[in-house]
Design an enzyme around this catalytic site. Structure first.
Site, PDB file in Angstrom:
ATOM      1  N   ARG A   1       0.854  -1.188   0.000  1.00 46.87           N
ATOM      2  CA  ARG A   1       0.000   0.000   0.000  1.00 46.87           C
ATOM      3  C   ARG A   1       0.893   1.242   0.000  1.00 46.87           C
ATOM      4  NH1 ARG A   1      -2.552   3.039   4.772  1.00 46.87           N
ATOM      5  NH2 ARG A   1      -3.791   4.571   3.663  1.00 46.87           N
TER       6      ARG A   1
ATOM      7  N   HIS B   1      -2.945  10.946   0.808  1.00 45.03           N
ATOM      8  CA  HIS B   1      -2.400  10.717   2.155  1.00 45.03           C
ATOM      9  C   HIS B   1      -1.768  12.033   2.613  1.00 45.03           C
ATOM     10  CE1 HIS B   1      -0.955   7.321   4.972  1.00 45.03           C
ATOM     11  NE2 HIS B   1      -0.659   8.450   5.569  1.00 45.03           N
TER      12      HIS B   1
ATOM     13  N   GLU C   1      -7.428   8.398   6.360  1.00 51.02           N
ATOM     14  CA  GLU C   1      -7.714   9.029   7.651  1.00 51.02           C
ATOM     15  C   GLU C   1      -8.249  10.453   7.557  1.00 51.02           C
ATOM     16  OE1 GLU C   1      -4.217   8.667  10.088  1.00 51.02           O
ATOM     17  OE2 GLU C   1      -4.368   6.501  10.190  1.00 51.02           O
TER      18      GLU C   1
ATOM     19  N   ASN D   1      -7.257   1.839   9.913  1.00 53.97           N
ATOM     20  CA  ASN D   1      -5.936   2.042  10.502  1.00 53.97           C
ATOM     21  C   ASN D   1      -6.120   2.049  12.009  1.00 53.97           C
ATOM     22  OD1 ASN D   1      -5.065   2.376   7.914  1.00 53.97           O
ATOM     23  ND2 ASN D   1      -4.457   4.520   8.133  1.00 53.97           N
TER      24      ASN D   1
ATOM     25  N   TYR E   1      -4.289   1.793  15.969  1.00 60.77           N
ATOM     26  CA  TYR E   1      -3.032   1.907  16.712  1.00 60.77           C
ATOM     27  C   TYR E   1      -3.135   1.779  18.224  1.00 60.77           C
ATOM     28  CZ  TYR E   1      -0.556   3.262  12.469  1.00 60.77           C
ATOM     29  OH  TYR E   1       0.016   3.254  11.226  1.00 60.77           O
TER      30      TYR E   1
ATOM     31  N   GLU F   1      -3.486  -0.210   8.090  1.00 66.60           N
ATOM     32  CA  GLU F   1      -2.301   0.138   8.890  1.00 66.60           C
ATOM     33  C   GLU F   1      -2.440  -0.405  10.296  1.00 66.60           C
ATOM     34  OE1 GLU F   1      -1.218   4.324   9.200  1.00 66.60           O
ATOM     35  OE2 GLU F   1      -1.592   4.615   7.068  1.00 66.60           O
TER      36      GLU F   1
HETATM   37  C1  PNW Z   1      -1.279   7.334  10.697  1.00 65.23           C
HETATM   38  N1  PNW Z   1      -3.479  10.221  16.056  1.00 65.23           N
HETATM   39  O1  PNW Z   1      -1.312   8.585  11.281  1.00 65.23           O
HETATM   40  C2  PNW Z   1      -0.902   7.648   9.274  1.00 65.23           C
HETATM   41  O2  PNW Z   1      -1.748   7.108   8.302  1.00 65.23           O
HETATM   42  C3  PNW Z   1       0.545   7.399   8.961  1.00 65.23           C
HETATM   43  O3  PNW Z   1       0.926   8.245   7.917  1.00 65.23           O
HETATM   44  C4  PNW Z   1       1.372   7.588  10.210  1.00 65.23           C
HETATM   45  O4  PNW Z   1       2.744   7.544   9.952  1.00 65.23           O
HETATM   46  C5  PNW Z   1       0.970   6.489  11.181  1.00 65.23           C
HETATM   47  O5  PNW Z   1      -0.429   6.534  11.435  1.00 65.23           O
HETATM   48  C6  PNW Z   1       1.700   6.557  12.510  1.00 65.23           C
HETATM   49  O6  PNW Z   1       1.448   7.765  13.175  1.00 65.23           O
HETATM   50  C7  PNW Z   1      -1.858   8.913  12.489  1.00 65.23           C
HETATM   51  O7  PNW Z   1      -3.026  11.235  16.612  1.00 65.23           O
HETATM   52  C8  PNW Z   1      -1.396  10.071  13.081  1.00 65.23           C
HETATM   53  O8  PNW Z   1      -4.427   9.564  16.600  1.00 65.23           O
HETATM   54  C9  PNW Z   1      -1.927  10.502  14.264  1.00 65.23           C
HETATM   55  C10 PNW Z   1      -2.937   9.775  14.861  1.00 65.23           C
HETATM   56  C11 PNW Z   1      -3.415   8.609  14.271  1.00 65.23           C
HETATM   57  C12 PNW Z   1      -2.857   8.185  13.083  1.00 65.23           C
END
Ligand code: PNW
Length: 455
Positions: free
Chosen positions: A71, A115, A161, A287, A289, A361
């Site tokens: 991707r 992006h 996002e 995505n 995290y 992601e």
């Molecule tokens: C994603 N938050 O970004 C992006 O899609 C990527 O480009 C990035 O490198 C990756 O996650 C890691 O950060 C985010 O603050 C940035 O919740 C910030 C947040 C979530 C996702």
């Protein structure tokens, strides 16, 4: 797992460099990096991982890793330097070469159209995403990409996002254009959704082969207690997060509880726009995290949960977020809670039945102060094992229709406002050492893919 794609993800501004080459125009991130204090130090994407020149090395590493899919995103200002007007042949040639090399190596391209690297002209001369005119600009740009690459690319993602663009760009000011306003995130989000629908209409009416979707980010929100008030708070938080940008593209409108809480601060779609939005995805991208507890009242003794907490939208949601101090945290203070991932996947499948899910992601930042620590990235190895275990349980035990998983990221890269200080890569790449060097996690992921294929 059969019919499942294992991959890794990157994004144009984070890896390409070559910002003044190949006829590329400036993007909002080029400019944002020059505003003192917005991005770590003087970091910027001028060189990044130099993938504009080294994409063949990237593909070589993808092949070695054994992924099915890659991707990546297209930089709009490489295709249209000012965001409007004819296609730039050098930009088209770059992505043609990358796509052809991927296919020659048996790797399926997943292409994200946006992006975050908006052509700077659209921001400076046209007010960026606050201006509804960008809906048509984006659709025109998308059409250029479908025409140029649609004969080989079969998996398209309109936006990465939109929550981040809206909230971080216009609510918290952490991303370009660096604005802080209580209402603009909702207006901008509205335009992003309309732009998504316009691009999908163009894709479908144009009869291009393949599928198209959107990638929305979402953390899990676990009720702090079993009380109905806390359960409602957690549900509210997830609807304000994933539902905000997913309900419209599946069901045609925002979640009802957002409307109840926001009233006229949340823009309205006309019936015609609703019809265009409803069903405008063939799959859902996620995505993911982190996880936090959610409660209706402020928990006693709740500490500061840092920048990834209520995110400025707390007053609108009336949700309090907190952490379990026993949770392991990544180098971005994101919590490592694999069961939260599995619960979120179940939440999505329940709310949006019938749509395949791709995890576009998932990954973690690890503190890697020196080369030895970096190459022996134990925490990332454990993260990948535990999160892919949760994913496999969601597929096999919960019977969810998940079609793929993309690890963020193939290599260390420009981590937005954090510059090069936060590392997500399976490959070590640093500003002074652009050669791609596999970390331990690279081999662990390689092994995980092999195992999963025999499942
Ligand atoms: C994603 N938050 O970004 C992006 O899609 C990527 O480009 C990035 O490198 C990756 O996650 C890691 O950060 C985010 O603050 C940035 O919740 C910030 C947040 C979530 C996702």
């Amino acid at each position: 797992m059969k019919n499942f794609l294992w991959g890794v993800a990157t994004a144009s501004y984070q890896i390409e460099g070559g910002v003044r080459e190949g006829g590329r125009g400036a993007s909002v991130w080029d400019a944002f990096c020059r505003i003192p204090g917005r991005v770590h130090g003087t970091d910027n994407g001028d060189v990044a991982c130099d993938s504009f020149h080294r994409y063949a090395e990237d593909v070589k590493m993808l092949k070695l890793l054994g992924v099915d899919a890659y991707r990546f995103s297209i930089a709009w200002p490489r295709i249209q330097p000012t965001g409007r007007g004819p296609a730039n042949p050098e930009g088209i040639a770059y992505y043609n070469a990358l796509i052809d090399l991927l296919l020659a190596n048996g790797i399926t391209p997943f292409v994200t159209l946006y992006h975050w690297d908006l052509p700077l002209d659209l921001e400076l001369a046209h007010d960026g995403w606050r201006n509804r005119e960008l809906v048509d600009d984006f659709a025109a740009y998308a059409r250029i990409c479908f025409d140029a690459f649609g004969d080989r690319v079969r998996h398209w993602i309109t936006f990465n996002e939109p929550w981040c663009t809206s909230v971080l760009g216009y609510g918290l000011g952490a991303f370009p254009p660096g604005r802080t306003d209580p209402d603009e995130p909702y207006r901008v989000g509205h335009h992003l959704l309309l732009a998504h629908a316009a691009a999908v209409r163009c894709f479908r009416e144009g009869g291009y082969p393949g599928v198209i979707g959107i990638t929305n980010n979402c953390d899990w929100r676990e009720p702090l207690t079993d009380s109905p008030a806390d359960r409602d708070a957690a549900e509210r938080a997830v609807q304000f997060f994933y539902g905000w940008f997913t309900d419209p593209v599946v069901r045609g409108d925002y979640p009802e509880l957002m409307r109840e809480r926001l009233g006229d601060r949340l823009p309205r779609f006309t019936p015609e726009e609703q019809a265009g939005l409803k069903g405008s995805v063939d799959f859902l991208g996620l995505n993911h995290y982190s996880t936090l507890y959610a409660s209706a009242e402020e928990p006693a003794g709740a500490g500061d949960i840092g920048p990834n907490g209520n995110g400025g939208m707390s007053d609108d949601q009336q949700v309090f977020l907190s952490v379990d101090p026993s949770w392991e945290q990544t180098d971005l203070q994101w919590n490592v809670v694999p069961w939260g991932f599995r619960k979120l996947l179940n939440w999505i499948a329940r709310r949006y039945p019938g749509l395949p899910i791709y995890v576009t992601e998932n990954g973690c930042a690890v503190a890697e102060p020196d080369a030895v620590t970096a190459l022996d990235d134990e925490p990332r190895c454990r993260f990948l094992r535990s999160y892919t275990d949760a994913l496999r349980a969601a597929v096999r035990e919960d019977a969810l229709d998940i079609r793929g998983y993309f690890c963020w990221s193939l290599m260390d890269n420009f981590e937005w406002a954090h510059g090069y200080t936060k590392r997500f890569g399976l490959l070590r790449v640093s500003p002074d050492q652009l050669e791609r060097v596999p970390k331990r996690s690279f081999y662990v992921y390689q092994q995980l893919i092999k195992e999963a294929k025999n499942d």
